[in-house]
Write a protein that holds these residues in place. Structure first.
Motif, PDB file in Angstrom:
ATOM      1  N   ASP A  96       0.790  -1.243   0.002  1.00 33.87           N
ATOM      2  CA  ASP A  96      -0.051  -0.005   0.090  1.00 33.87           C
ATOM      3  C   ASP A  96       0.945   1.251  -0.010  1.00 33.87           C
ATOM      4  OD1 ASP A  96       0.852   0.200   2.386  1.00 33.87           O
ATOM      5  OD2 ASP A  96      -0.917   0.137   3.690  1.00 33.87           O
ATOM      6  N   GLY A  97       2.334   1.226  -0.059  1.00 35.63           N
ATOM      7  CA  GLY A  97       3.120   2.239  -0.227  1.00 35.63           C
ATOM      8  C   GLY A  97       3.692   2.462   1.319  1.00 35.63           C
ATOM      9  N   THR A  98       3.364   2.143   2.298  1.00 36.23           N
ATOM     10  CA  THR A  98       3.882   2.360   3.504  1.00 36.23           C
ATOM     11  C   THR A  98       5.420   1.703   3.663  1.00 36.23           C
ATOM     12  OG1 THR A  98       1.743   1.770   4.598  1.00 36.23           O
ATOM     13  CG2 THR A  98       3.492   1.807   6.337  1.00 36.23           C
ATOM     14  N   GLY A 172       7.671   4.621  10.813  1.00 35.43           N
ATOM     15  CA  GLY A 172       6.414   3.686  10.499  1.00 35.43           C
ATOM     16  C   GLY A 172       6.067   3.269  11.948  1.00 35.43           C
ATOM     17  N   PHE A 173       6.123   4.243  13.030  1.00 35.43           N
ATOM     18  CA  PHE A 173       5.572   3.648  14.511  1.00 35.43           C
ATOM     19  C   PHE A 173       4.414   3.359  14.557  1.00 35.43           C
ATOM     20  CE2 PHE A 173       9.177   6.977  15.783  1.00 35.43           C
ATOM     21  CZ  PHE A 173      10.113   6.193  15.923  1.00 35.43           C
ATOM     22  N   GLU A 174       3.468   4.148  13.805  1.00 32.09           N
ATOM     23  CA  GLU A 174       2.077   3.941  14.072  1.00 32.09           C
ATOM     24  C   GLU A 174       1.642   2.452  13.325  1.00 32.09           C
ATOM     25  OE1 GLU A 174      -0.626   6.897  12.833  1.00 32.09           O
ATOM     26  OE2 GLU A 174       0.399   8.391  13.882  1.00 32.09           O
ATOM     27  N   PHE A 175       2.298   2.185  12.095  1.00 35.27           N
ATOM     28  CA  PHE A 175       1.901   0.995  11.506  1.00 35.27           C
ATOM     29  C   PHE A 175       2.408  -0.274  12.513  1.00 35.27           C
ATOM     30  CE2 PHE A 175       2.861  -2.616   8.832  1.00 35.27           C
ATOM     31  CZ  PHE A 175       1.779  -2.652   7.882  1.00 35.27           C
ATOM     32  N   MET A 176       3.582  -0.131  12.845  1.00 32.43           N
ATOM     33  CA  MET A 176       4.126  -1.139  13.724  1.00 32.43           C
ATOM     34  C   MET A 176       3.192  -1.502  15.050  1.00 32.43           C
ATOM     35  SD  MET A 176       8.265  -0.463  13.731  1.00 32.43           S
ATOM     36  CE  MET A 176       9.069   0.374  12.365  1.00 32.43           C
ATOM     37  N   SER A 212       5.897  -6.453  13.680  1.00 39.93           N
ATOM     38  CA  SER A 212       6.052  -5.025  13.222  1.00 39.93           C
ATOM     39  C   SER A 212       6.039  -4.699  11.899  1.00 39.93           C
ATOM     40  CB  SER A 212       7.008  -4.303  14.427  1.00 39.93           C
ATOM     41  OG  SER A 212       6.448  -4.165  15.442  1.00 39.93           O
ATOM     42  N   PHE A 213       7.014  -5.559  11.267  1.00 40.92           N
ATOM     43  CA  PHE A 213       7.310  -5.225   9.883  1.00 40.92           C
ATOM     44  C   PHE A 213       6.172  -5.892   8.914  1.00 40.92           C
ATOM     45  CE2 PHE A 213      11.168  -2.756   9.110  1.00 40.92           C
ATOM     46  CZ  PHE A 213      11.367  -2.310  10.307  1.00 40.92           C
ATOM     47  N   SER A 214       5.522  -6.634   9.427  1.00 42.95           N
ATOM     48  CA  SER A 214       4.407  -7.606   8.713  1.00 42.95           C
ATOM     49  C   SER A 214       5.209  -8.429   7.599  1.00 42.95           C
ATOM     50  CB  SER A 214       3.616  -6.483   7.612  1.00 42.95           C
ATOM     51  OG  SER A 214       2.556  -7.237   7.243  1.00 42.95           O
ATOM     52  N   ILE A 215       6.176  -9.068   8.406  1.00 42.64           N
ATOM     53  CA  ILE A 215       6.894 -10.194   7.697  1.00 42.64           C
ATOM     54  C   ILE A 215       6.350 -11.502   8.040  1.00 42.64           C
ATOM     55  CG2 ILE A 215       9.270 -11.241   7.701  1.00 42.64           C
ATOM     56  CD1 ILE A 215      10.225  -8.511   8.347  1.00 42.64           C
ATOM     57  N   THR A 216       5.796 -12.266   7.033  1.00 42.95           N
ATOM     58  CA  THR A 216       5.491 -13.386   6.803  1.00 42.95           C
ATOM     59  C   THR A 216       5.933 -14.347   5.920  1.00 42.95           C
ATOM     60  OG1 THR A 216       3.665 -13.176   5.389  1.00 42.95           O
ATOM     61  CG2 THR A 216       3.047 -12.563   7.856  1.00 42.95           C
ATOM     62  N   LYS A 217       5.870 -15.574   5.919  1.00 49.95           N
ATOM     63  CA  LYS A 217       6.482 -16.717   5.319  1.00 49.95           C
ATOM     64  C   LYS A 217       5.880 -16.506   3.964  1.00 49.95           C
ATOM     65  CE  LYS A 217       6.909 -21.682   4.810  1.00 49.95           C
ATOM     66  NZ  LYS A 217       6.623 -22.946   5.311  1.00 49.95           N
ATOM     67  N   GLY A 230      10.021  -5.330  -2.040  1.00 46.19           N
ATOM     68  CA  GLY A 230       9.343  -5.312  -0.721  1.00 46.19           C
ATOM     69  C   GLY A 230      10.492  -5.176   0.531  1.00 46.19           C
ATOM     70  N   MET A 231      11.509  -5.253   0.536  1.00 47.32           N
ATOM     71  CA  MET A 231      12.428  -5.212   1.573  1.00 47.32           C
ATOM     72  C   MET A 231      13.660  -5.209   1.045  1.00 47.32           C
ATOM     73  SD  MET A 231      11.938  -7.174   5.095  1.00 47.32           S
ATOM     74  CE  MET A 231      11.846  -8.876   4.374  1.00 47.32           C
TER      75      MET A 231
END
Length: 288
Positions: A96-98, A172-176, A212-217, A230-231
């Motif tokens: 989403d651009g975050t 990106g504190f709020e997202f985390m 926090s970083f929305s890191i998934t398999k 993406g990273m």
DNA sequence: CTAAGGATTTGCT
DNA sequence: GCAAATCCTTAGA
């Protein structure tokens, strides 16, 4: 009489239930057996050299993260990569651009081979862990304790990788904060007392930083951090001061025996409040 | 502050 | 059938 009949009926009912259970569990067993053999066949066909070679193909120019560190940064032995990652910035770009950023402050190395704590111990290769055999710089994300993720970065050496254990949040504190709240337990009593997490608690652990970083398999495993949009990893240009690195033992691997559990394979930045677990003794020795 | 127990899925022996 | 590179909450010192 009635109660007798009733109990008879109940016992019949129970028998039917039981037989159903037996057949269904037999079916389940068979399906599971099939799945296991299928998986084993797949796993048996895996070859370290082949995995490395095929993962080196397909490099391309990234659209985002033009200041990122490239292949040569990752292509060193895992102990070196673990140390050189400290102080660098992990950048995550969500679809989403975050944009999220965090300074790497704690790492562990898992060299594979002789190391019993490594998933690639003794050259073991499976579908789930094959990312550690891929090109240096590849993300290896796995599920731990059935409900959390951890992220490693593949290094030089077959089956060698570096675990990211903690980050100091920068952007990106709020997202985390939202990502962390999602996963927190929701007993009614606790929910009312719940407070916002401190910034230094957002990424102070391997599973916390993944939340926090929305890191998934599914989103990040087997991605090449040298080119993926993406990273990636960036140099930190803001700080010129030298880093003070504390060396300690790895966390959460006591079950493999003291010899490997006590190896000095964990590295963290002295005095950083985002570090997951401090080693007072080593810090004292460091100061002297 | 520390210690203990629960959550919960996956994949291998 | 069981162990797992963890986190969260609660209870007690």
């Amino acid at each position: 009489m009635i109660s007798c009949r009733r109990s008879e009926r109940n016992s019949v009912r129970n028998l039917v239930k039981m037989s159903r259970n037996v057949t269904s569990s037999n079916k389940e067993k068979q399906t599971r057996k099939k799945q296991v053999t299928k998986r084993m066949k797949l796993n048996n066909n895996l070859n370290a050299d082949h995995i490395l070679q095929s993962s080196c193909n397909g490099s391309r120019t990234p659209t985002y993260g033009l200041n990122r560190l490239n292949d040569s940064f990752f292509d060193v032995p895992c102990e070196d990569l673990a140390k050189r990652l400290l102080g660098k910035i992990l950048v995550r770009r969500i679809d989403d651009g975050t944009v999220l950023k965090g300074r790497v402050v704690e790492t562990e190395c898992y060299p594979g081979g002789e190391d019993k704590a490594s998933c690639s111990y003794n050259g073991r290769i499976t579908e789930t862990i094959k990312a550690v055999y891929m090109k240096p710089g590849t993300a290896f994300v796995y599920v731990t304790y059935g409900m959390y993720h951890c992220i490693n970065i593949s290094s030089q050496g077959a089956g060698a990788a570096v675990l990211l254990r903690a980050l100091e949040p920068l952007e990106g504190f709020e997202f985390m904060q939202l990502e962390r709240q999602k996963r927190r337990k929701t007993t009614s009593a606790a929910a009312t007392k719940r407070k916002e997490l401190q910034v230094h608690d957002l990424c102070s652990g391997p599973a916390k930083l993944c939340m926090s970083f929305s890191i998934t398999k599914s989103s990040c495993n087997e991605r090449d951090l040298a080119v993926w949009d993406g990273m990636w990893i960036e140099e930190d240009d803001s700080k010129e001061e030298a880093l003070h690195i504390v060396t300690s033992h790895r966390i959460g691997i006591d079950s493999v025996g003291t010899e490997w559990a006590l190896k000095p394979f964990r590295f963290y930045l002295l005095g950083n409040s985002s570090v997951s677990r401090r080693d007072e003794a080593r810090e004292k020795a460091f100061r002297e």
